[in-house]
Design a protein around this motif. Structure first.
Motif, short mmCIF file in Angstrom:
data_model
loop_
_atom_site.label_atom_id
_atom_site.label_comp_id
_atom_site.label_asym_id
_atom_site.label_seq_id
_atom_site.Cartn_x
_atom_site.Cartn_y
_atom_site.Cartn_z
N ALA A 192 -30.43 -30.58 22.35
CA ALA A 192 -30.11 -29.31 21.54
C ALA A 192 -30.77 -29.28 20.02
CB ALA A 192 -28.70 -29.32 21.42
N SER A 193 -31.89 -29.82 20.14
CA SER A 193 -32.52 -29.70 18.83
C SER A 193 -34.09 -29.27 19.27
CB SER A 193 -33.03 -31.16 18.30
OG SER A 193 -33.66 -31.22 17.29
N PHE A 216 -44.07 -18.22 16.25
CA PHE A 216 -43.90 -19.34 17.22
C PHE A 216 -43.30 -20.19 16.40
CE2 PHE A 216 -46.57 -16.80 19.94
CZ PHE A 216 -47.32 -15.92 19.25
N GLY A 217 -43.01 -21.45 17.37
CA GLY A 217 -42.34 -22.27 16.75
C GLY A 217 -43.28 -23.64 15.92
N MET A 218 -44.56 -23.49 16.15
CA MET A 218 -45.38 -24.49 15.86
C MET A 218 -46.71 -24.09 15.57
SD MET A 218 -46.68 -27.62 17.80
CE MET A 218 -47.51 -29.15 17.21
N ALA A 228 -41.62 -24.38 8.96
CA ALA A 228 -42.52 -24.77 10.11
C ALA A 228 -42.58 -23.56 11.17
CB ALA A 228 -41.74 -25.96 10.98
N THR A 260 -34.78 -14.97 22.44
CA THR A 260 -35.17 -14.05 21.14
C THR A 260 -33.98 -13.64 20.24
OG1 THR A 260 -36.81 -13.11 22.63
CG2 THR A 260 -36.39 -12.08 20.60
N LEU A 261 -33.72 -14.31 19.41
CA LEU A 261 -32.57 -14.03 18.44
C LEU A 261 -32.67 -12.92 17.54
CD1 LEU A 261 -31.84 -17.74 17.47
CD2 LEU A 261 -30.66 -16.52 19.37
N PRO A 270 -32.24 -21.88 11.70
CA PRO A 270 -32.28 -22.19 10.01
C PRO A 270 -33.65 -21.97 9.74
CG PRO A 270 -31.33 -24.09 11.39
CD PRO A 270 -31.48 -22.99 12.35
N ILE A 271 -34.73 -22.48 10.45
CA ILE A 271 -36.14 -22.54 9.99
C ILE A 271 -36.54 -21.02 9.96
CG2 ILE A 271 -38.43 -23.36 10.45
CD1 ILE A 271 -37.04 -25.47 10.93
N VAL A 325 -30.63 -11.65 21.26
CA VAL A 325 -29.32 -12.51 21.37
C VAL A 325 -28.82 -12.33 19.87
CG1 VAL A 325 -28.38 -14.83 21.58
CG2 VAL A 325 -30.01 -14.10 23.36
N GLY A 334 -30.64 -25.93 17.42
CA GLY A 334 -31.62 -25.59 18.76
C GLY A 334 -31.51 -24.19 19.28
N VAL A 335 -32.39 -23.83 20.12
CA VAL A 335 -32.41 -22.63 20.92
C VAL A 335 -32.51 -22.97 22.45
CG1 VAL A 335 -33.50 -20.54 21.21
CG2 VAL A 335 -33.63 -21.68 19.13
N LEU A 367 -25.39 -27.55 21.89
CA LEU A 367 -25.90 -26.47 20.64
C LEU A 367 -25.00 -26.13 19.57
CD1 LEU A 367 -28.11 -23.88 22.53
CD2 LEU A 367 -28.80 -25.46 20.80
N THR A 392 -40.21 -23.09 23.65
CA THR A 392 -39.04 -22.84 22.86
C THR A 392 -39.49 -21.87 22.07
OG1 THR A 392 -38.53 -25.00 23.48
CG2 THR A 392 -37.02 -23.58 22.43
N SER A 393 -38.37 -21.00 21.39
CA SER A 393 -38.68 -20.22 20.34
C SER A 393 -38.28 -21.04 18.98
CB SER A 393 -37.78 -19.07 20.27
OG SER A 393 -36.55 -19.29 20.96
N MET A 394 -38.14 -20.33 17.89
CA MET A 394 -38.03 -21.13 16.57
C MET A 394 -36.70 -21.27 16.24
SD MET A 394 -39.52 -19.55 13.03
CE MET A 394 -41.14 -19.73 13.16
N SER A 395 -36.48 -22.41 15.43
CA SER A 395 -35.24 -22.54 15.41
C SER A 395 -34.66 -21.68 14.40
CB SER A 395 -35.33 -24.12 14.68
OG SER A 395 -33.83 -24.42 14.33
N TYR A 406 -42.94 -30.37 18.76
CA TYR A 406 -42.73 -29.17 19.24
C TYR A 406 -42.67 -29.83 20.71
CZ TYR A 406 -42.92 -24.21 20.34
OH TYR A 406 -42.80 -22.79 20.64
#
Lengths: 374, 585
Positions: free
Chosen positions: A312-313, B238-240, B387, B215-216, B439-440, A85, B205-206, A112, B434-437, A166
């Motif tokens: 949306a976070s 991964f996000g965490m 993170a 998957t961005l 801006p992070i 994406v 958010g994703v 979002l 969820t995948s990673m944000s 998370y």
């Protein structure tokens, strides 16, 4: 007879020896010889540990071949050719270069790409930077986190809320914090993966009931009651939990909460409600399934939700009474041993919550379009 | 160029040499010779290509020390806990009989006849000992966690049961507690403009998992960069960080496999190992004899009872252990792993970005080949100011012991296995979480480029070197003063032993009064009698800040009698290490 025994003299003993019958003497002699043999024979072990020589051991080490660390994957597995994406994953999304309407993300309230949310996150980025560099216990608690916990507790009308960094880790850490080995958990068969992992980590006895089938659950609870009567002492220390989801991720149905609350008081089990998909969507103000059915929120022991869908976070939270939630601050693994939520994500969640509170009608939109689709 | 570790595959057990020990002392200094002298065999110093192409060889001996406290200290520590326990029983009795008001939250009236949610004795320690000194943890701050930060002042009117904020903020407290090794956790400045742009473009958010729409292109960019940073073939993010371990270890091993895990592994590794269903055996911390014994027994005798061979053996260690400050003994572990054909999983949460000449982690620190480690895992929270976590390794690799297949023959491609691709498909996180944000992800990209020097400056490298300098200085001064410090000389995590629970509280409170924020840790994160204060050195700490802290520590040490060490080094250690003296012109 005691005095007579004391006065036994050697002579008399030898005399007794002569006068004893022959078989007696022979038997005693054999016994004495046997004892001596046993005393001097080598001890043997029942299970012979294989006494391998050093050479054999080295050979075994040489010969052993482990399996490969990962089995081979076919190159055209769909997950390997993932969709990339580019750009924001909002209602209209650019996938693999093509622009599409997005029916795949959990962006229920469309927050979002809301400019207010982004502005709040930006303000937080300017003040705090990105990361928190520590778990909550070691200077990782920011005033933003305390604010968010406060706001969530007020919004859901509970005493306290706790934030995780998370969404997956939220329910997966909450369940093992309360339910330990020996406790009993009644869980719906269609529970989501995070709940399954939480249950696996808790090592409790799991009893599955058919999806949304209250009769089946009642049957299991009755069976457990009969078990308890057989062993009341054990029953007094075995905790019971019912874990359900507000809106099931796997089937899309809503759980029958009023009946569950009735069963809770009848059979004395505590309810853990997982509201990831129903938070922000069901209920008049978006408070979830309890508002949808009009149930007193104190009847539910723990509500857990993640902020990745409606808010949306990123992250998750649990809310409930202080008596229940406070325990997780020391025994929730994903809370104590992991870095806290980055402040910009927390600020975004606060702003999204503000938007939700200001226009409660926003929660009706997904349901209206849902009806049209159905 | 042969890796020197390969020479050891045929040799017997490798013994670490012991330094000379002063009589009457039971300290345990280990000198682990990095190049020659292992098990008495003679090796020429090997040149090993490192990540940035320049050959470098590992020559400094590594010194780790875990000195034991004098006996009277241990006695008093246990006595302290004993008295605390007695008072705990007394107070519990008073609370239960209603003489004393109970401030804790209680169960609802309607649910009083339910089975109690908590057993009384489970929370005994929390209620009675932890509650007395609770104000030293969870201290809220209201600024970026850089070298200086602002702590919100809070007081308690009822002996730590509840807190209230006075509204005052203690400004410019020196931060010795946050994991900010390279000083990248700062408030916004112009260098973070790309993060701002990504935030405005992508949002925060994703709302989707990796397999779906999550998957961005940012994630792809980040993964390529991580692979380049670690000098491996591929990586996945991964996000965490916690979830990286707990969700990927079950994908790699399962029932019928064996996990050999270090005694002091982090909770996430332990949880991941438990969730996988494999058999877990624990070896003593950093102790190679213990590990070798377990490996031999595992390979020779197989699974218990059935005696079948194990499917695979995975050794799980960390790069830098956060509570001990020790660095893993990587060369010996790699040698053992090659001899017994096990796989190595290394968790570099604290060591990525903070050890090694250019900050690439323990593999670079020891000058070894990244191909020797099977699975690299790490987090972005500590050195990158963001993170999330990553797993990296070879995209394609060959099982241990099998002859190396040439890449050119297509017939062999079916035999190659892809670690990262496998995880993309099978990792629980990729499918359900969820995948990673964005801006992070951008912050990590920015800081990684900074460290690698891809942004055109050498600032990143300077920071890594500054961190190493700060670490050495700080540790050396603390050793001189006579404190007991655990761990490796080069590790930026410095545990200072306090032992007694009362001193733990006094230490943290006094230092906060002097505007220094420290982290103290007690049971259950550490053994009962070894409560400690843990300092995390940062490249952002200036010499003045470190000197302020050291001065304050000196005074605290005298006030609280914390200087237990029996081998005070001389005040002029540079005279020992210098081999050439420069004469003044």
């Amino acid at each position: 007879m005691a005095t007579a025994a004391e006065q036994w003299v050697l002579v008399e003993m030898v005399q007794a020896l002569y006068e004893a019958p022959a078989y007696h003497l022979i038997l005693e002699g054999i016994l004495i010889l046997w004892i001596i043999r046993l005393l001097f024979s080598k001890t043997y072990k029942l299970q012979e540990r294989s006494d391998l020589t050093v050479k054999e051991k080295e050979e075994l080490i040489e010969e052993w071949q482990p399996e490969p660390l990962v089995p081979p994957i076919s190159k055209d597995h769909p997950a390997l050719n993932y969709n990339i994406v580019s750009g924001p994953p909002s209602h209209s999304i650019v996938v693999n270069g093509k622009e599409c309407i997005n029916f795949a993300s959990f962006n229920f309230l469309g927050l979002l790409d809301n400019p207010r949310v982004k502005a709040a996150a930006l303000a937080s980025l300017k003040k705090y930077g990105v990361g928190t560099c520590g778990p909550r216990g070691f200077y990782g608690t920011f005033d933003v986190h305390l604010d968010l916990e406060d706001r969530l507790a007020k919004f859901m009308k509970t005493e306290e809320a706790i934030i995780y960094s998370y969404g997956f880790a939220t329910i997966a850490s909450a369940i093992p914090a309360y339910s330990k080995r020996g406790d009993i958990v009644f869980v719906d068969r269609a529970a989501c993966f995070a709940i399954q992992k939480g249950l696996q980590a808790s090592r409790s006895n799991i009893k599955l009931f058919e999806h949304n089938d209250m009769a089946d659950l009642e049957r299991l609870l009755k069976e457990q009651e009969i078990e308890d009567q057989k062993n009341p002492r054990k029953a007094r220390v075995t905790r019971r939990f019912i874990v359900v989801e507000g809106l099931y991720m796997n089937t899309g149905t809503i759980c029958p909460l009023p009946e569950l609350v009735q069963l809770k008081y009848k059979y004395k089990a505590r309810i853990f409600l997982e509201e990831s998909l129903s938070f922000g969507v069901l209920g008049e103000h978006g408070r979830g399934v309890t508002e949808h059915f009009g149930i007193n929120i104190d009847d539910i022991d723990l509500i857990s939700a993640n902020m990745e869908n409606a808010l949306a976070s990123i992250g998750g939270f649990c809310c409930g009474r202080s008596f229940v939630i406070d325990h997780q601050r020391l025994s929730g693994q994903g809370y104590c041993f992991s870095a806290s939520l980055p402040p910009l994500l927390a600020a975004a969640a606060i702003e999204a919550l503000n938007i939700m509170e200001e226009n409660p009608g926003i929660t009706f939109e997904p349901r209206k379009s849902d009806c049209r689709l159905h | 160029m042969r890796s020197w570790a390969g020479n050891l595959s045929g040799s017997s057990l490798i013994h670490p040499q012991r330094t000379s020990i002063h009589p009457g002392e039971r300290s345990d200094c280990r000198k682990i010779a990095g190049q020659v002298g292992l098990a008495g065999s003679q090796f020429a110093t090997q040149y090993i290509k490192s990540q940035n192409g320049k050959p470098h060889f590992y020559e400094k001996p590594v010194v780790e020390s875990f000195e034991e406290a004098p006996l009277h200290v241990m006695v008093f520590t246990y006595m302290g806990y004993g008295i605390g326990t007695l008072f705990g029983y007394l107070r519990d009795f008073l609370r239960n009989s209603g003489i004393e008001k109970c401030n804790a939250a209680v169960e609802r009236e309607e649910q009083k006849d339910f089975v109690p949610l908590y057993q009384n004795f489970e929370n005994f320690y929390t209620r009675n000992i932890y509650m007395r000194i609770r104000d030293n943890w969870n201290r809220p701050i209201c600024s970026a966690p850089g070298a200086l930060f602002d702590v919100m002042e809070r007081v308690s009117d009822d002996y730590n049961w509840t807190f209230r904020f006075t509204g005052r903020i203690i400004k410019d407290v020196i931060n010795m507690g946050s994991y900010n090794f390279l000083g990248l956790a700062v408030r916004y400045d112009e260098s973070m403009r790309t993060v701002k742009d990504v935030l405005e473009e992508y949002g925060v958010g994703v709302a989707s998992t990796r397999h779906e729409m999550g998957t961005l292109n940012k994630h792809k960019e980040l993964e390529d960069l991580v692979a380049q940073f670690l000098n491996v073939e591929a990586a996945m993010v991964f996000g965490m960080g916690f979830a990286t371990n707990s969700m990927n270890i079950p994908a790699l091993v399962g029932k019928g496999c064996l996990i050999l895990s270090d005694e002091l592994n982090h909770a996430s590794l332990v949880l991941g190992a438990r969730l996988s269903g494999a058999t877990i055996r624990i070896f003593k911390h950093n102790n190679m004899q213990s590990l070798e014994k377990l490996l031999r027994d595992a390979v020779i005798y197989g699974q218990p009872r059935t005696r079948r061979a194990w499917k695979k053996i995975l050794i799980m260690v960390e790069g830098v252990y956060s509570m001990e400050g020790s660095i893993v003994n990587l060369p010996q572990i790699v040698a053992l792993k090659k001899k017994y054909k096990a796989y190595l999983y290394i968790d570099e949460a604290h060591s990525i970005g903070s050890v090694g000449p250019t900050g690439r982690g323990v593999v670079e620190f020891f000058g070894m080949d990244p191909q020797d480690v099977d699975v690299f895992m790490g987090t972005f929270t500590k050195s990158f100011g963001a993170a999330g976590g990553y797993i990296a390794g070879r995209k394609e690799f060959h099982s241990q012991g099998a002859p190396r297949m040439s890449r050119s023959s297509p017939a062999d491609s079916a035999e190659e296995q892809d670690l990262v691709d496998y995880l993309r498909v099978h990792s629980h996180s990729a499918v359900y979480a969820t995948s990673m944000s964005p801006p992070i992800a951008e912050q990590i990209i920015r800081s990684m480029k900074f460290i690698m020097g891809l942004d055109g400056t050498t600032e990143g490298l300077k920071r890594v070197q500054q961190l190493a300098k700060n670490t050495r200085y700080f540790r050396q001064r603390l050793n001189e003063m006579g404190f007991i410090i655990y761990g490796n000389e080069e590790s930026p995590v410095v545990p200072l032993l306090l032992y007694m629970p009362g001193k733990v509280a006094a230490f943290a409170r006094h230092l906060l009064n002097r505007k220094i924020g420290v982290v103290v840790v007690g049971f259950p994160a550490t053994p009962l009698a070894e409560a400690r204060a843990r300092f995390c050195i940062s490249a952002a700490h200036t010499r003045e800040m470190l000197d302020t802290v050291l001065e304050a520590l000196d005074e605290m040490g005298d006030l609280l009698h914390l200087k237990y060490s029996r081998n005070k080094k001389s005040a002029r250690p540079e005279l020992y290490d210098e081999t050439s003296f420069e004469l003044d012109d």
